[in-house]
Design a protein around this motif. Structure first.
Motif, PDB file in Angstrom:
ATOM      1  N   ALA A   1      62.041  18.933 118.212  1.00  0.00           N
ATOM      2  CA  ALA A   1      62.190  19.970 117.176  1.00  0.00           C
ATOM      3  C   ALA A   1      63.672  20.170 116.832  1.00  0.00           C
ATOM      4  O   ALA A   1      64.020  20.390 115.674  1.00  0.00           O
ATOM      5  N   VAL A   2      64.515  20.095 117.848  1.00  0.00           N
ATOM      6  CA  VAL A   2      65.955  20.235 117.598  1.00  0.00           C
ATOM      7  C   VAL A   2      66.487  18.961 116.930  1.00  0.00           C
ATOM      8  O   VAL A   2      67.220  19.019 115.939  1.00  0.00           O
ATOM      9  N   ALA A   3      66.085  17.794 117.449  1.00  0.00           N
ATOM     10  CA  ALA A   3      66.572  16.509 116.931  1.00  0.00           C
ATOM     11  C   ALA A   3      66.194  16.340 115.457  1.00  0.00           C
ATOM     12  O   ALA A   3      67.009  15.888 114.644  1.00  0.00           O
ATOM     13  N   ARG A   4      64.969  16.717 115.130  1.00  0.00           N
ATOM     14  CA  ARG A   4      64.478  16.582 113.745  1.00  0.00           C
ATOM     15  C   ARG A   4      65.375  17.362 112.783  1.00  0.00           C
ATOM     16  O   ARG A   4      65.730  16.876 111.708  1.00  0.00           O
ATOM     17  N   ARG A   5      65.762  18.551 113.180  1.00  0.00           N
ATOM     18  CA  ARG A   5      66.615  19.390 112.322  1.00  0.00           C
ATOM     19  C   ARG A   5      67.993  18.763 112.094  1.00  0.00           C
ATOM     20  O   ARG A   5      68.676  19.073 111.115  1.00  0.00           O
ATOM     21  N   LEU A   6      68.410  17.903 113.008  1.00  0.00           N
ATOM     22  CA  LEU A   6      69.716  17.271 112.852  1.00  0.00           C
ATOM     23  C   LEU A   6      69.628  16.048 111.953  1.00  0.00           C
ATOM     24  O   LEU A   6      70.600  15.676 111.292  1.00  0.00           O
TER      25      LEU A   6
ATOM     26  N   VAL B   1      69.562  24.326 117.183  1.00  0.00           N
ATOM     27  CA  VAL B   1      68.926  25.074 118.275  1.00  0.00           C
ATOM     28  C   VAL B   1      68.518  26.461 117.786  1.00  0.00           C
ATOM     29  O   VAL B   1      67.389  26.911 118.003  1.00  0.00           O
ATOM     30  N   GLU B   2      69.430  27.110 117.110  1.00  0.00           N
ATOM     31  CA  GLU B   2      69.142  28.462 116.625  1.00  0.00           C
ATOM     32  C   GLU B   2      67.950  28.449 115.673  1.00  0.00           C
ATOM     33  O   GLU B   2      67.046  29.285 115.777  1.00  0.00           O
ATOM     34  N   SER B   3      67.933  27.464 114.788  1.00  0.00           N
ATOM     35  CA  SER B   3      66.840  27.359 113.826  1.00  0.00           C
ATOM     36  C   SER B   3      65.504  27.115 114.537  1.00  0.00           C
ATOM     37  O   SER B   3      64.485  27.732 114.196  1.00  0.00           O
ATOM     38  N   ALA B   4      65.503  26.240 115.535  1.00  0.00           N
ATOM     39  CA  ALA B   4      64.270  25.953 116.270  1.00  0.00           C
ATOM     40  C   ALA B   4      63.780  27.206 117.006  1.00  0.00           C
ATOM     41  O   ALA B   4      62.582  27.531 116.988  1.00  0.00           O
ATOM     42  N   ILE B   5      64.705  27.912 117.618  1.00  0.00           N
ATOM     43  CA  ILE B   5      64.324  29.124 118.353  1.00  0.00           C
ATOM     44  C   ILE B   5      63.735  30.161 117.404  1.00  0.00           C
ATOM     45  O   ILE B   5      62.690  30.761 117.667  1.00  0.00           O
ATOM     46  N   ARG B   6      64.393  30.357 116.281  1.00  0.00           N
ATOM     47  CA  ARG B   6      63.927  31.375 115.324  1.00  0.00           C
ATOM     48  C   ARG B   6      62.558  31.034 114.753  1.00  0.00           C
ATOM     49  O   ARG B   6      61.759  31.913 114.455  1.00  0.00           O
ATOM     50  N   ALA B   7      62.313  29.721 114.595  1.00  0.00           N
ATOM     51  CA  ALA B   7      61.026  29.292 114.048  1.00  0.00           C
ATOM     52  C   ALA B   7      59.935  29.302 115.120  1.00  0.00           C
ATOM     53  O   ALA B   7      58.768  29.030 114.823  1.00  0.00           O
ATOM     54  N   GLY B   8      60.300  29.571 116.359  1.00  0.00           N
ATOM     55  CA  GLY B   8      59.312  29.552 117.441  1.00  0.00           C
ATOM     56  C   GLY B   8      59.005  28.151 117.924  1.00  0.00           C
ATOM     57  O   GLY B   8      58.056  27.936 118.670  1.00  0.00           O
TER      58      GLY B   8
ATOM     59  N   PRO C   1      64.494  22.706 127.524  1.00  0.00           N
ATOM     60  CA  PRO C   1      65.673  21.816 127.463  1.00  0.00           C
ATOM     61  C   PRO C   1      66.872  22.431 126.745  1.00  0.00           C
ATOM     62  O   PRO C   1      67.923  21.793 126.650  1.00  0.00           O
ATOM     63  N   ILE C   2      66.727  23.657 126.226  1.00  0.00           N
ATOM     64  CA  ILE C   2      67.788  24.231 125.366  1.00  0.00           C
ATOM     65  C   ILE C   2      69.101  24.418 126.132  1.00  0.00           C
ATOM     66  O   ILE C   2      70.185  24.166 125.593  1.00  0.00           O
ATOM     67  N   GLY C   3      69.021  24.854 127.385  1.00  0.00           N
ATOM     68  CA  GLY C   3      70.257  25.030 128.166  1.00  0.00           C
ATOM     69  C   GLY C   3      71.025  23.717 128.267  1.00  0.00           C
ATOM     70  O   GLY C   3      72.256  23.677 128.122  1.00  0.00           O
ATOM     71  N   ALA C   4      70.295  22.629 128.498  1.00  0.00           N
ATOM     72  CA  ALA C   4      70.932  21.306 128.592  1.00  0.00           C
ATOM     73  C   ALA C   4      71.440  20.853 127.228  1.00  0.00           C
ATOM     74  O   ALA C   4      72.522  20.261 127.113  1.00  0.00           O
ATOM     75  N   ILE C   5      70.678  21.129 126.173  1.00  0.00           N
ATOM     76  CA  ILE C   5      71.084  20.718 124.824  1.00  0.00           C
ATOM     77  C   ILE C   5      72.358  21.471 124.411  1.00  0.00           C
ATOM     78  O   ILE C   5      73.299  20.876 123.872  1.00  0.00           O
ATOM     79  N   LEU C   6      72.397  22.774 124.694  1.00  0.00           N
ATOM     80  CA  LEU C   6      73.604  23.539 124.347  1.00  0.00           C
ATOM     81  C   LEU C   6      74.797  23.117 125.219  1.00  0.00           C
ATOM     82  O   LEU C   6      75.951  23.192 124.774  1.00  0.00           O
ATOM     83  N   SER C   7      74.525  22.669 126.433  1.00  0.00           N
ATOM     84  CA  SER C   7      75.614  22.145 127.272  1.00  0.00           C
ATOM     85  C   SER C   7      76.167  20.863 126.660  1.00  0.00           C
ATOM     86  O   SER C   7      77.388  20.625 126.661  1.00  0.00           O
ATOM     87  N   ALA C   8      75.270  20.035 126.137  1.00  0.00           N
ATOM     88  CA  ALA C   8      75.704  18.807 125.448  1.00  0.00           C
ATOM     89  C   ALA C   8      76.535  19.162 124.223  1.00  0.00           C
ATOM     90  O   ALA C   8      77.516  18.482 123.894  1.00  0.00           O
ATOM     91  N   SER C   9      76.165  20.241 123.558  1.00  0.00           N
ATOM     92  CA  SER C   9      76.941  20.689 122.404  1.00  0.00           C
ATOM     93  C   SER C   9      78.342  21.137 122.841  1.00  0.00           C
ATOM     94  O   SER C   9      79.343  20.862 122.157  1.00  0.00           O
ATOM     95  N   MET C  10      78.422  21.791 124.005  1.00  0.00           N
ATOM     96  CA  MET C  10      79.746  22.154 124.533  1.00  0.00           C
ATOM     97  C   MET C  10      80.560  20.901 124.852  1.00  0.00           C
ATOM     98  O   MET C  10      81.773  20.862 124.696  1.00  0.00           O
ATOM     99  N   MET C  11      79.859  19.848 125.305  1.00  0.00           N
ATOM    100  CA  MET C  11      80.549  18.598 125.627  1.00  0.00           C
ATOM    101  C   MET C  11      81.161  17.981 124.365  1.00  0.00           C
ATOM    102  O   MET C  11      82.333  17.577 124.380  1.00  0.00           O
ATOM    103  N   VAL C  12      80.391  17.911 123.289  1.00  0.00           N
ATOM    104  CA  VAL C  12      80.948  17.279 122.088  1.00  0.00           C
ATOM    105  C   VAL C  12      82.088  18.124 121.509  1.00  0.00           C
ATOM    106  O   VAL C  12      83.069  17.586 120.992  1.00  0.00           O
ATOM    107  N   ARG C  13      81.983  19.434 121.652  1.00  0.00           N
ATOM    108  CA  ARG C  13      83.090  20.294 121.206  1.00  0.00           C
ATOM    109  C   ARG C  13      84.352  19.982 122.028  1.00  0.00           C
ATOM    110  O   ARG C  13      85.443  19.824 121.489  1.00  0.00           O
ATOM    111  N   HIS C  14      84.142  19.856 123.340  1.00  0.00           N
ATOM    112  CA  HIS C  14      85.264  19.538 124.227  1.00  0.00           C
ATOM    113  C   HIS C  14      85.889  18.183 123.879  1.00  0.00           C
ATOM    114  O   HIS C  14      87.099  17.994 124.011  1.00  0.00           O
TER     115      HIS C  14
END
Ligand code: IPM
Ligand code: MN
Length: 343
Positions: A336-341, A311-318, A284-297
């Motif tokens: 895993a991404v939502a929890r970090r937020l 996202v970066e933290s989740a990826i690095r932690a495996g 789901p990371i591609g979609a999650i990062l797209s959502a991040s681009m949306m909020v930036r926009h």
């Protein structure tokens, strides 16, 4: 007032990743109203209509569109794709397709040379013209005399505005990519508008590459690139290549925007992934990062950064799906991404 987001998961993997993107947006505290629409291959097969008029009028009114992926082996790809994704890009005039590629963890690079791995670039793809406009035809179809013509449409305004946008977002350098040595008419217009833009931006570094050389350089040393601006088809092809440089199709996001009207459609670069969809394992990371681009926009820069950091933290932690070397399901990765937020 809370923003109104039209949600179009559509088909296959899109149905699985979009709910994760929404989960993450909610965890990030986004005050959005999500409205999901039943645009997909099943509906198309049932009704023969890709986007019904009443849905279209809602899409036009929405503040942004969050999109999954479109396509189904059971329907004529071209009609259905043209009626959904390409229609929105063209009719909403979303002329900029932004496809960033950033390596979040060294282990995700396919490159052997360590010093060439740290890619952080942006493909600025022209999104409303080129070979995608559907002009042309098949004559004497189905006979051994058949002739197929696919027109490559390039306009002064279209080429000028996409190159201009690339200069606006460049941090270090703009590289313009075309095939002007072989395709001299379209290439001639791109070259003319490029030279004019370069002259107008004396303080930004600028370089031209032919698309074959650009593909080669992207594999040889992607760290040399900042912003790449190119036409619709070359942008499509090169952005699959750049996705692979950062961990694969599952991770790459995109934004289809009109910077003048503010309209936007945000979607992962990947498609419906029929080979792995429906088993809860798509990334789901591609979609999650797209959502991040949306909020930036939409102006929420801090929230966009927080999502990207999570996202970066989740990826690095495996804490990710198996395509990135993890063991999580699609929903667990979203968690895993939502929890970090939330923490
Ligand atoms: C993409 C896709 C689309 C494209 C298809 C589905 C028409 O590959 O968004 O990159 O070629 O633009
Ligand atoms: Mn593509």
């Amino acid at each position: 007032m809370s923003k109104h987001i039209a949600v179009l998961p559509c088909d296959g993997a899109g149905k699985e990743v979009v709910p994760e993107a929404i989960k993450v947006l909610r965890a990030a505290g986004a005050d959005f109203e999500f409205e999901e629409f039943d645009v997909n291959a099943d509906a198309y097969m049932r009704t023969g209509v890709a986007i019904p008029d009443e849905v279209w009028s809602q899409l036009v009114k929405a503040d942004s569109i969050l999109f999954g992926a479109v396509g189904d082996p059971r329907v004529s790809e071209s009609d259905y794709l043209a009626g959904v994704l390409l229609r929105m890009r063209f009719e909403l005039d979303l002329y900029v397709n932004l496809r960033p590629a950033k390596l979040y963890d060294d282990r995700l690079s396919p490159l052997r040379r360590e010093d060439k791995r740290a890619v952080d670039l942006l493909v600025v793809r022209e999104n409303t013209e080129g070979l995608y406009v559907g002009m042309g035809g098949r004559f004497k179809k189905g006979t051994d005399q058949e002739v197929a013509i696919q027109e490559d449409l390039n306009t002064f305004i279209g080429v000028t505005r996409i190159i201009e946008y690339a200069f606006e977002v460049a941090r270090k350098e703009v590289v313009m990519v075309d095939k002007s040595n072989a395709m001299t008419y379209a290439g001639g217009l791109w070259q003319a508008r490029w030279k004019a833009a370069v002259a107008e931006h004396p303080n930004v570094k600028a370089r031209h590459l032919l698309v074959d050389a650009a593909a080669m350089q992207l594999v040889k040393d992607p760290t040399q690139f900042d912003v790449i601006v190119t036409g619709n088809l070359f942008g499509d092809i090169l952005s699959d290549l750049t996705a692979e440089l950062i961990g694969g199709m599952g991770i790459a996001p995109s934004a289809n925007i009109n910077p003048r009207t503010g309209r936007g459609l945000f979607e992962p670069v990947h498609g419906t992934a029929p080979d792995i969809a429906g088993r809860g394992i798509v990334n789901p990371i591609g979609a999650i990062l797209s959502a991040s681009m949306m909020v930036r926009h939409l102006g929420h820069t801090d929230m966009a950064q927080a999502i990207e950091g999570a996202v970066e933290s989740a990826i690095r932690a495996g804490d990710c799906t198996r395509d990135l070397g993890g063991t999580l399901s699609t929903a667990e990765c979203g968690d895993a991404v939502a929890r970090r937020l939330r923490d």
